[in-house]
Design a protein around this motif. Structure first.
Motif, PDB file in Angstrom:
ATOM      1  N   VAL A 182      93.664  65.022 -17.565  1.00 29.35           N
ATOM      2  CA  VAL A 182      94.171  66.196 -16.850  1.00 29.35           C
ATOM      3  C   VAL A 182      95.257  65.746 -15.888  1.00 29.35           C
ATOM      4  O   VAL A 182      95.096  64.765 -15.156  1.00 29.35           O
ATOM      5  N   GLN A 183      96.375  66.471 -15.907  1.00 29.91           N
ATOM      6  CA  GLN A 183      97.446  66.142 -14.974  1.00 29.91           C
ATOM      7  C   GLN A 183      98.155  67.410 -14.531  1.00 29.91           C
ATOM      8  O   GLN A 183      98.058  68.456 -15.161  1.00 29.91           O
ATOM      9  N   LEU A 184      98.863  67.279 -13.398  1.00 31.31           N
ATOM     10  CA  LEU A 184      99.661  68.364 -12.857  1.00 31.31           C
ATOM     11  C   LEU A 184     101.131  67.989 -12.959  1.00 31.31           C
ATOM     12  O   LEU A 184     101.501  66.860 -12.621  1.00 31.31           O
ATOM     13  N   GLN A 185     101.943  68.930 -13.406  1.00 33.68           N
ATOM     14  CA  GLN A 185     103.375  68.696 -13.555  1.00 33.68           C
ATOM     15  C   GLN A 185     104.125  69.705 -12.694  1.00 33.68           C
ATOM     16  O   GLN A 185     104.100  70.902 -12.979  1.00 33.68           O
ATOM     17  N   ALA A 186     104.797  69.201 -11.662  1.00 35.81           N
ATOM     18  CA  ALA A 186     105.549  70.082 -10.762  1.00 35.81           C
ATOM     19  C   ALA A 186     107.016  70.148 -11.184  1.00 35.81           C
ATOM     20  O   ALA A 186     107.560  69.189 -11.728  1.00 35.81           O
TER      21      ALA A 186
ATOM     22  N   ARG B 151     111.838  78.487  -6.058  1.00 39.46           N
ATOM     23  CA  ARG B 151     110.456  78.659  -6.479  1.00 39.46           C
ATOM     24  C   ARG B 151     109.990  77.390  -7.176  1.00 39.46           C
ATOM     25  O   ARG B 151     110.605  76.941  -8.154  1.00 39.46           O
ATOM     26  N   LEU B 152     108.923  76.829  -6.671  1.00 42.19           N
ATOM     27  CA  LEU B 152     108.297  75.658  -7.284  1.00 42.19           C
ATOM     28  C   LEU B 152     107.167  76.112  -8.190  1.00 42.19           C
ATOM     29  O   LEU B 152     106.480  77.102  -7.903  1.00 42.19           O
ATOM     30  N   SER B 153     106.998  75.373  -9.273  1.00 42.06           N
ATOM     31  CA  SER B 153     105.897  75.624 -10.206  1.00 42.06           C
ATOM     32  C   SER B 153     105.129  74.339 -10.413  1.00 42.06           C
ATOM     33  O   SER B 153     105.686  73.243 -10.311  1.00 42.06           O
ATOM     34  N   CYS B 154     103.857  74.473 -10.731  1.00 43.75           N
ATOM     35  CA  CYS B 154     103.029  73.298 -11.018  1.00 43.75           C
ATOM     36  C   CYS B 154     101.971  73.715 -12.028  1.00 43.75           C
ATOM     37  O   CYS B 154     101.135  74.579 -11.742  1.00 43.75           O
ATOM     38  N   ALA B 155     102.028  73.110 -13.205  1.00 42.74           N
ATOM     39  CA  ALA B 155     101.123  73.468 -14.282  1.00 42.74           C
ATOM     40  C   ALA B 155     100.137  72.339 -14.566  1.00 42.74           C
ATOM     41  O   ALA B 155     100.537  71.166 -14.635  1.00 42.74           O
ATOM     42  N   ALA B 156      98.891  72.705 -14.748  1.00 43.87           N
ATOM     43  CA  ALA B 156      97.868  71.737 -15.128  1.00 43.87           C
ATOM     44  C   ALA B 156      97.804  71.669 -16.646  1.00 43.87           C
ATOM     45  O   ALA B 156      97.856  72.697 -17.330  1.00 43.87           O
ATOM     46  N   SER B 157      97.667  70.454 -17.166  1.00 46.95           N
ATOM     47  CA  SER B 157      97.568  70.279 -18.609  1.00 46.95           C
ATOM     48  C   SER B 157      96.395  69.374 -18.930  1.00 46.95           C
ATOM     49  O   SER B 157      95.909  68.634 -18.089  1.00 46.95           O
TER      50      SER B 157
ATOM     51  N   SER C   7     112.079  68.104   1.961  1.00 50.55           N
ATOM     52  CA  SER C   7     110.940  67.218   1.801  1.00 50.55           C
ATOM     53  C   SER C   7     110.639  67.040   0.313  1.00 50.55           C
ATOM     54  O   SER C   7     111.220  67.729  -0.533  1.00 50.55           O
ATOM     55  N   VAL C   8     109.729  66.143   0.019  1.00 48.29           N
ATOM     56  CA  VAL C   8     109.170  66.047  -1.323  1.00 48.29           C
ATOM     57  C   VAL C   8     107.893  66.889  -1.345  1.00 48.29           C
ATOM     58  O   VAL C   8     106.998  66.669  -0.524  1.00 48.29           O
ATOM     59  N   TYR C   9     107.834  67.835  -2.246  1.00 51.06           N
ATOM     60  CA  TYR C   9     106.707  68.751  -2.335  1.00 51.06           C
ATOM     61  C   TYR C   9     105.762  68.306  -3.451  1.00 51.06           C
ATOM     62  O   TYR C   9     106.202  68.011  -4.572  1.00 51.06           O
ATOM     63  N   TYR C  10     104.463  68.293  -3.124  1.00 51.31           N
ATOM     64  CA  TYR C  10     103.429  67.882  -4.068  1.00 51.31           C
ATOM     65  C   TYR C  10     102.442  69.034  -4.284  1.00 51.31           C
ATOM     66  O   TYR C  10     102.025  69.692  -3.328  1.00 51.31           O
ATOM     67  N   CYS C  11     102.051  69.225  -5.534  1.00 52.79           N
ATOM     68  CA  CYS C  11     100.999  70.197  -5.800  1.00 52.79           C
ATOM     69  C   CYS C  11      99.661  69.478  -5.903  1.00 52.79           C
ATOM     70  O   CYS C  11      99.601  68.266  -6.169  1.00 52.79           O
ATOM     71  N   TYR C  12      98.614  70.244  -5.703  1.00 52.57           N
ATOM     72  CA  TYR C  12      97.256  69.703  -5.657  1.00 52.57           C
ATOM     73  C   TYR C  12      96.315  70.724  -6.263  1.00 52.57           C
ATOM     74  O   TYR C  12      96.516  71.932  -6.119  1.00 52.57           O
ATOM     75  N   ALA C  13      95.269  70.245  -6.926  1.00 56.68           N
ATOM     76  CA  ALA C  13      94.268  71.164  -7.464  1.00 56.68           C
ATOM     77  C   ALA C  13      92.909  70.485  -7.522  1.00 56.68           C
ATOM     78  O   ALA C  13      92.819  69.277  -7.779  1.00 56.68           O
ATOM     79  N   ASP C  14      91.883  71.254  -7.283  1.00 51.63           N
ATOM     80  CA  ASP C  14      90.506  70.814  -7.490  1.00 51.63           C
ATOM     81  C   ASP C  14      90.118  71.242  -8.904  1.00 51.63           C
ATOM     82  O   ASP C  14      89.923  72.428  -9.165  1.00 51.63           O
TER      83      ASP C  14
ATOM     84  N   SER D  19      81.852  63.969 -14.350  1.00 51.39           N
ATOM     85  CA  SER D  19      81.118  63.893 -13.089  1.00 51.39           C
ATOM     86  C   SER D  19      80.413  65.198 -12.745  1.00 51.39           C
ATOM     87  O   SER D  19      79.655  65.263 -11.775  1.00 51.39           O
ATOM     88  N   ALA D  20      80.660  66.236 -13.545  1.00 52.50           N
ATOM     89  CA  ALA D  20      80.095  67.571 -13.280  1.00 52.50           C
ATOM     90  C   ALA D  20      80.423  68.009 -11.863  1.00 52.50           C
ATOM     91  O   ALA D  20      79.588  68.588 -11.146  1.00 52.50           O
ATOM     92  N   ALA D  21      81.656  67.739 -11.449  1.00 53.55           N
ATOM     93  CA  ALA D  21      82.075  68.103 -10.098  1.00 53.55           C
ATOM     94  C   ALA D  21      83.589  68.356 -10.107  1.00 53.55           C
ATOM     95  O   ALA D  21      84.291  67.935 -11.033  1.00 53.55           O
ATOM     96  N   TYR D  22      84.051  69.040  -9.072  1.00 55.75           N
ATOM     97  CA  TYR D  22      85.490  69.266  -8.929  1.00 55.75           C
ATOM     98  C   TYR D  22      86.120  67.994  -8.360  1.00 55.75           C
ATOM     99  O   TYR D  22      85.666  67.458  -7.343  1.00 55.75           O
ATOM    100  N   GLU D  23      87.174  67.544  -9.015  1.00 55.23           N
ATOM    101  CA  GLU D  23      87.870  66.330  -8.620  1.00 55.23           C
ATOM    102  C   GLU D  23      89.276  66.690  -8.142  1.00 55.23           C
ATOM    103  O   GLU D  23      89.927  67.573  -8.723  1.00 55.23           O
ATOM    104  N   PRO D  24      89.792  65.988  -7.112  1.00 57.39           N
ATOM    105  CA  PRO D  24      91.155  66.243  -6.652  1.00 57.39           C
ATOM    106  C   PRO D  24      92.181  65.638  -7.603  1.00 57.39           C
ATOM    107  O   PRO D  24      92.039  64.481  -8.018  1.00 57.39           O
ATOM    108  N   VAL D  25      93.179  66.421  -7.940  1.00 60.28           N
ATOM    109  CA  VAL D  25      94.266  65.971  -8.811  1.00 60.28           C
ATOM    110  C   VAL D  25      95.588  66.285  -8.122  1.00 60.28           C
ATOM    111  O   VAL D  25      95.786  67.401  -7.633  1.00 60.28           O
ATOM    112  N   TRP D  26      96.487  65.319  -8.078  1.00 57.75           N
ATOM    113  CA  TRP D  26      97.806  65.496  -7.480  1.00 57.75           C
ATOM    114  C   TRP D  26      98.885  65.495  -8.561  1.00 57.75           C
ATOM    115  O   TRP D  26      98.804  64.720  -9.520  1.00 57.75           O
ATOM    116  N   GLY D  27      99.883  66.311  -8.362  1.00 64.27           N
ATOM    117  CA  GLY D  27     101.049  66.267  -9.215  1.00 64.27           C
ATOM    118  C   GLY D  27     102.066  65.290  -8.651  1.00 64.27           C
ATOM    119  O   GLY D  27     101.931  64.800  -7.524  1.00 64.27           O
ATOM    120  N   GLN D  28     103.092  64.996  -9.452  1.00 62.77           N
ATOM    121  CA  GLN D  28     104.173  64.168  -8.946  1.00 62.77           C
ATOM    122  C   GLN D  28     105.021  65.016  -8.014  1.00 62.77           C
ATOM    123  O   GLN D  28     104.973  66.229  -8.053  1.00 62.77           O
TER     124      GLN D  28
END
Length: 120
Positions: A1-5, A18-24, A90-97, A103-112
């Motif tokens: 799983v990754q995030l692409q900003a 407008r910034l976009s960030c998609a999880a794949s 600035s450099v803008y980063y997206c983030y998602a749980d 792990s059966a849990a929500y994990e933090p994922v950062w985009g570039q």
């Protein structure tokens, strides 16, 4: 799983971006999604957050100018930025749980990061 900003660039003060960030990858569910920004030599700064049910919150520095939204069907988060100021540069980063089956849990994922430059 990754995030692409995407969506960063150069804009004049007062302009918009407008910034976009998609999880794949294999996505079961996403809880909070957020945007942060970071200047060289400084700590990463939280900008805005949106929950899985659409509740939002903003840093005081961007309140009234930035709008965070998400498309759950597309696993994508957006940041609409208006009335941009040079200090928003600035450099803008997206983030998602994101739910991790392993792990059966929500994990933090950062985009570039994606660079936003606001000229005066």
């Amino acid at each position: 799983v990754q995030l692409q900003a995407s969506g960063g660039g150069l804009v004049q003060a007062g302009g918009s971006l407008r910034l976009s960030c998609a999880a794949s990858g294999i996505i079961h569910s996403i809880f909070d999604m957020a945007w942060y920004r970071q200047d060289p030599g400084k700590q990463r700064e939280w900008v805005a957050i949106i929950s899985n049910v659409g509740s939002t919150n903003y840093a005081d520095s961007v309140k009234g100018r930035f709008t965070i939204s998400r498309d759950n069907a597309r696993n994508t988060v957006y940041l609409q930025m208006k009335s941009l100021k040079p200090e928003d540069t600035s450099v803008y980063y997206c983030y998602a749980d994101i739910f991790a089956v392993e792990s059966a849990a929500y994990e933090p994922v950062w985009g570039q990061g994606t660079l936003v430059t606001v000229s005066s």
